[in-house]
Scaffold this motif. Structure first.
Motif, PDB file in Angstrom:
ATOM      1  N   ASN A  67       0.810  -1.219   0.000  1.00 33.37           N
ATOM      2  CA  ASN A  67       0.000   0.000   0.000  1.00 33.37           C
ATOM      3  C   ASN A  67       0.848   1.276   0.000  1.00 33.37           C
ATOM      4  O   ASN A  67       0.333   2.373   0.173  1.00 33.37           O
ATOM      5  CB  ASN A  67      -0.972  -0.003   1.189  1.00 33.37           C
ATOM      6  CG  ASN A  67      -0.232   0.039   2.526  1.00 33.37           C
ATOM      7  OD1 ASN A  67       0.984   0.197   2.560  1.00 33.37           O
ATOM      8  ND2 ASN A  67      -0.963  -0.096   3.606  1.00 33.37           N
ATOM      9  N   GLY A  68       2.161   1.120  -0.154  1.00 32.12           N
ATOM     10  CA  GLY A  68       3.025   2.297  -0.268  1.00 32.12           C
ATOM     11  C   GLY A  68       3.613   2.750   1.055  1.00 32.12           C
ATOM     12  O   GLY A  68       4.457   3.643   1.089  1.00 32.12           O
ATOM     13  N   PHE A  69       3.194   2.129   2.167  1.00 34.56           N
ATOM     14  CA  PHE A  69       3.707   2.540   3.481  1.00 34.56           C
ATOM     15  C   PHE A  69       5.184   2.169   3.607  1.00 34.56           C
ATOM     16  O   PHE A  69       5.589   1.065   3.269  1.00 34.56           O
ATOM     17  CB  PHE A  69       2.894   1.879   4.592  1.00 34.56           C
ATOM     18  CG  PHE A  69       3.246   2.379   5.966  1.00 34.56           C
ATOM     19  CD1 PHE A  69       2.623   3.507   6.486  1.00 34.56           C
ATOM     20  CD2 PHE A  69       4.206   1.733   6.737  1.00 34.56           C
ATOM     21  CE1 PHE A  69       2.951   3.979   7.748  1.00 34.56           C
ATOM     22  CE2 PHE A  69       4.539   2.206   8.003  1.00 34.56           C
ATOM     23  CZ  PHE A  69       3.908   3.330   8.508  1.00 34.56           C
ATOM     24  N   GLU A  70       5.947   3.125   4.072  1.00 38.26           N
ATOM     25  CA  GLU A  70       7.398   2.927   4.165  1.00 38.26           C
ATOM     26  C   GLU A  70       7.788   2.485   5.577  1.00 38.26           C
ATOM     27  O   GLU A  70       7.453   3.146   6.554  1.00 38.26           O
ATOM     28  CB  GLU A  70       8.073   4.253   3.838  1.00 38.26           C
ATOM     29  CG  GLU A  70       9.549   4.183   3.579  1.00 38.26           C
ATOM     30  CD  GLU A  70       9.889   3.970   2.095  1.00 38.26           C
ATOM     31  OE1 GLU A  70      10.933   3.351   1.844  1.00 38.26           O
ATOM     32  OE2 GLU A  70       9.106   4.405   1.233  1.00 38.26           O
ATOM     33  N   ILE A  71       8.482   1.343   5.680  1.00 38.91           N
ATOM     34  CA  ILE A  71       8.986   0.873   6.975  1.00 38.91           C
ATOM     35  C   ILE A  71      10.457   1.309   7.072  1.00 38.91           C
ATOM     36  O   ILE A  71      11.245   1.019   6.177  1.00 38.91           O
ATOM     37  CB  ILE A  71       8.926  -0.674   7.073  1.00 38.91           C
ATOM     38  CG1 ILE A  71       7.507  -1.195   6.813  1.00 38.91           C
ATOM     39  CG2 ILE A  71       9.451  -1.166   8.420  1.00 38.91           C
ATOM     40  CD1 ILE A  71       6.510  -0.918   7.891  1.00 38.91           C
ATOM     41  N   SER A  72      10.803   1.985   8.166  1.00 37.50           N
ATOM     42  CA  SER A  72      12.186   2.476   8.277  1.00 37.50           C
ATOM     43  C   SER A  72      13.113   1.329   8.661  1.00 37.50           C
ATOM     44  O   SER A  72      12.725   0.436   9.417  1.00 37.50           O
ATOM     45  CB  SER A  72      12.258   3.569   9.341  1.00 37.50           C
ATOM     46  OG  SER A  72      11.918   3.012  10.591  1.00 37.50           O
ATOM     47  N   PRO A  73      14.336   1.322   8.141  1.00 39.28           N
ATOM     48  CA  PRO A  73      15.267   0.264   8.533  1.00 39.28           C
ATOM     49  C   PRO A  73      15.739   0.484   9.973  1.00 39.28           C
ATOM     50  O   PRO A  73      16.025   1.609  10.363  1.00 39.28           O
ATOM     51  CB  PRO A  73      16.432   0.406   7.553  1.00 39.28           C
ATOM     52  CG  PRO A  73      16.310   1.765   6.971  1.00 39.28           C
ATOM     53  CD  PRO A  73      14.919   2.247   7.165  1.00 39.28           C
ATOM     54  N   LYS A  74      15.771  -0.590  10.769  1.00 41.57           N
ATOM     55  CA  LYS A  74      16.279  -0.483  12.140  1.00 41.57           C
ATOM     56  C   LYS A  74      17.724  -0.949  12.167  1.00 41.57           C
ATOM     57  O   LYS A  74      18.539  -0.384  12.863  1.00 41.57           O
ATOM     58  CB  LYS A  74      15.460  -1.358  13.101  1.00 41.57           C
ATOM     59  CG  LYS A  74      13.951  -1.310  12.913  1.00 41.57           C
ATOM     60  CD  LYS A  74      13.399   0.027  13.236  1.00 41.57           C
ATOM     61  CE  LYS A  74      11.911   0.148  12.915  1.00 41.57           C
ATOM     62  NZ  LYS A  74      11.516  -0.198  11.557  1.00 41.57           N
ATOM     63  N   TYR A  75      17.994  -2.031  11.418  1.00 35.03           N
ATOM     64  CA  TYR A  75      19.357  -2.556  11.385  1.00 35.03           C
ATOM     65  C   TYR A  75      19.948  -2.278  10.021  1.00 35.03           C
ATOM     66  O   TYR A  75      19.333  -2.590   9.000  1.00 35.03           O
ATOM     67  CB  TYR A  75      19.366  -4.064  11.663  1.00 35.03           C
ATOM     68  CG  TYR A  75      20.760  -4.654  11.647  1.00 35.03           C
ATOM     69  CD1 TYR A  75      21.630  -4.432  12.711  1.00 35.03           C
ATOM     70  CD2 TYR A  75      21.216  -5.394  10.563  1.00 35.03           C
ATOM     71  CE1 TYR A  75      22.919  -4.938  12.696  1.00 35.03           C
ATOM     72  CE2 TYR A  75      22.503  -5.915  10.539  1.00 35.03           C
ATOM     73  CZ  TYR A  75      23.347  -5.677  11.608  1.00 35.03           C
ATOM     74  OH  TYR A  75      24.633  -6.179  11.588  1.00 35.03           O
ATOM     75  N   ILE A  76      21.137  -1.704  10.016  1.00 30.92           N
ATOM     76  CA  ILE A  76      21.817  -1.444   8.754  1.00 30.92           C
ATOM     77  C   ILE A  76      22.956  -2.442   8.658  1.00 30.92           C
ATOM     78  O   ILE A  76      23.858  -2.440   9.503  1.00 30.92           O
ATOM     79  CB  ILE A  76      22.318   0.014   8.707  1.00 30.92           C
ATOM     80  CG1 ILE A  76      21.097   0.932   8.737  1.00 30.92           C
ATOM     81  CG2 ILE A  76      23.180   0.262   7.470  1.00 30.92           C
ATOM     82  CD1 ILE A  76      21.407   2.360   9.041  1.00 30.92           C
ATOM     83  N   GLY A  77      22.881  -3.296   7.666  1.00 29.49           N
ATOM     84  CA  GLY A  77      23.903  -4.336   7.538  1.00 29.49           C
ATOM     85  C   GLY A  77      23.322  -5.535   6.810  1.00 29.49           C
ATOM     86  O   GLY A  77      22.359  -5.406   6.057  1.00 29.49           O
ATOM     87  N   SER A  78      23.909  -6.698   7.071  1.00 31.30           N
ATOM     88  CA  SER A  78      23.595  -7.889   6.295  1.00 31.30           C
ATOM     89  C   SER A  78      22.176  -8.410   6.545  1.00 31.30           C
ATOM     90  O   SER A  78      21.786  -8.702   7.677  1.00 31.30           O
ATOM     91  CB  SER A  78      24.620  -8.968   6.646  1.00 31.30           C
ATOM     92  OG  SER A  78      24.112 -10.234   6.321  1.00 31.30           O
ATOM     93  N   ARG A  79      21.411  -8.557   5.455  1.00 38.16           N
ATOM     94  CA  ARG A  79      20.070  -9.129   5.540  1.00 38.16           C
ATOM     95  C   ARG A  79      20.136 -10.588   5.979  1.00 38.16           C
ATOM     96  O   ARG A  79      19.332 -11.049   6.781  1.00 38.16           O
ATOM     97  CB  ARG A  79      19.383  -9.015   4.168  1.00 38.16           C
ATOM     98  CG  ARG A  79      18.149  -9.887   3.995  1.00 38.16           C
ATOM     99  CD  ARG A  79      17.419  -9.614   2.701  1.00 38.16           C
ATOM    100  NE  ARG A  79      16.632  -8.396   2.802  1.00 38.16           N
ATOM    101  CZ  ARG A  79      15.365  -8.355   3.246  1.00 38.16           C
ATOM    102  NH1 ARG A  79      14.757  -9.462   3.602  1.00 38.16           N
ATOM    103  NH2 ARG A  79      14.714  -7.224   3.331  1.00 38.16           N
ATOM    104  N   ARG A  80      21.146 -11.263   5.468  1.00 40.93           N
ATOM    105  CA  ARG A  80      21.320 -12.696   5.756  1.00 40.93           C
ATOM    106  C   ARG A  80      21.407 -12.952   7.276  1.00 40.93           C
ATOM    107  O   ARG A  80      20.767 -13.862   7.793  1.00 40.93           O
ATOM    108  CB  ARG A  80      22.613 -13.142   5.056  1.00 40.93           C
ATOM    109  CG  ARG A  80      22.909 -14.597   5.167  1.00 40.93           C
ATOM    110  CD  ARG A  80      22.346 -15.387   3.993  1.00 40.93           C
ATOM    111  NE  ARG A  80      22.465 -16.806   4.275  1.00 40.93           N
ATOM    112  CZ  ARG A  80      21.458 -17.574   4.645  1.00 40.93           C
ATOM    113  NH1 ARG A  80      20.239 -17.079   4.767  1.00 40.93           N
ATOM    114  NH2 ARG A  80      21.646 -18.851   4.899  1.00 40.93           N
TER     115      ARG A  80
END
Ligand SMILES: Nc1ncnc2c1ncn2[C@@H]1O[C@H](COP(=O)(O)OP(=O)(O)O)[C@@H](O)[C@H]1O
Ligand SMILES: [Mg+2]
Length: 271
Positions: A67-80
């Protein structure tokens, strides 16, 4: 340019203007993101989870909903790494976040519990003085003396509450806890029960119960984990930022959120 955030509803504005706590916990601070995710989430959830693993990953790493809602990133780094952490929580293994100080171990642990169970407050702080009672249970001594041991006289620990409610319990700085006290966790993690021998009973963990522990390896006064305990954990090592860009992004995010909490006038720091 990122798209502009949705205009705030009046309810959200009133909530914001009445907040006076110095630091809100993750589930309160990001309540609107969790609510939007929960609405958009149609995937299967593990028993007693508020969100599916996919939604938990989106909450941690950020993203855009349909629906276009943006979730802010909490952790910056590896998705894995985050995916391994989330997957671990859905198994019968506990999760150990390991690394040098300042690598977001506590931060990730709080946000994971907030997203999975909506409650990041079941917390045991590990110190050199942490006793078995802090992990198991204590007694209401007035009741104990008056009527003898009974469930009513038991003062539950966050661990016992988490087992009863099928929630995730956080243990901060696990390696600061003396080794013999640490070993209390072995039965809890392998048998998923907490015996109360004084009244001949035990608390059985409900589905959804798990433990996230954080520990750092480079500090004074840490106690090695016994190998019996280590085997009950899946260890995820959180690394220091990969690149200068990542580090800048982390500092940027942190300065912005601290500025907001302290109500400082917004001014983007010069890079
Ligand atoms: N990779 C990262 N992504 C997002 N924030 C980070 C990252 N690394 C560090 N931080 C920030 O650093 C702060 C300190 O981290 P913290 O969780 O207290 O560290 P630790 O428990 O590992 O010592 C966090 O609040 C977070 O804002
Ligand atoms: Mg920490």
């Amino acid at each position: 340019m990122p798209p502009k955030a949705k205009a705030k509803t009046t309810a959200e504005t009133t909530i914001e203007s009445t907040i006076t706590t110095l630091r809100q916990n993750a589930e309160a601070q990001f309540a609107h993101e969790l609510a939007e995710l929960s609405q958009a989430d149609t995937r299967q959830k593990p028993p007693n989870w508020q969100l599916s693993p996919w939604a938990v990953a989106t909450y941690l790493l950020g993203g855009k909903l349909e629906n276009g809602f943006e979730i802010s990133p909490k952790y910056i780094g590896s998705r894995r790494l985050m995916e391994i952490a989330i997957a671990t929580l859905a198994t019968d293994r506990a999760l150990l976040l390991y690394g040098v100080p300042g690598t977001a171990k506590s931060w990730v642990s709080e946000h994971l519990t907030a997203a999975v169970t909506g409650d990041s407050t079941l917390l045991i702080q590990g110190t050199a003085g942490t006793s078995e009672e802090a992990i198991r249970y204590g007694w209401n001594y007035a009741l104990l003396l008056a009527a003898g041991p009974s469930m009513a006289a038991v003062v539950p620990s966050p661990m016992m509450n988490g087992m009863n409610d099928g929630k995730i319990v956080r243990i901060e700085e696990l390696t600061r806890i003396p080794a013999d006290v640490q070993d209390t966790l072995i039965t809890v993690l392998s048998e998923k029960t907490l015996p109360i021998p004084e009244i001949g009973t035990a608390v059985q963990a409900q589905k959804g119960f798990n433990v996230i522990a954080t520990a750092n390896n480079r500090d004074k006064g840490v106690n090695e984990l016994s190998s019996a305990l280590k085997r009950r954990f899946n260890t995820v090592i959180l690394p220091v930022p990969d690149s200068a860009d990542e580090e800048v992004a982390i500092v940027h995010k942190r300065v912005a959120s601290m500025g907001k909490a302290l109500e400082l006038p917004i001014e983007v720091p010069a890079l």
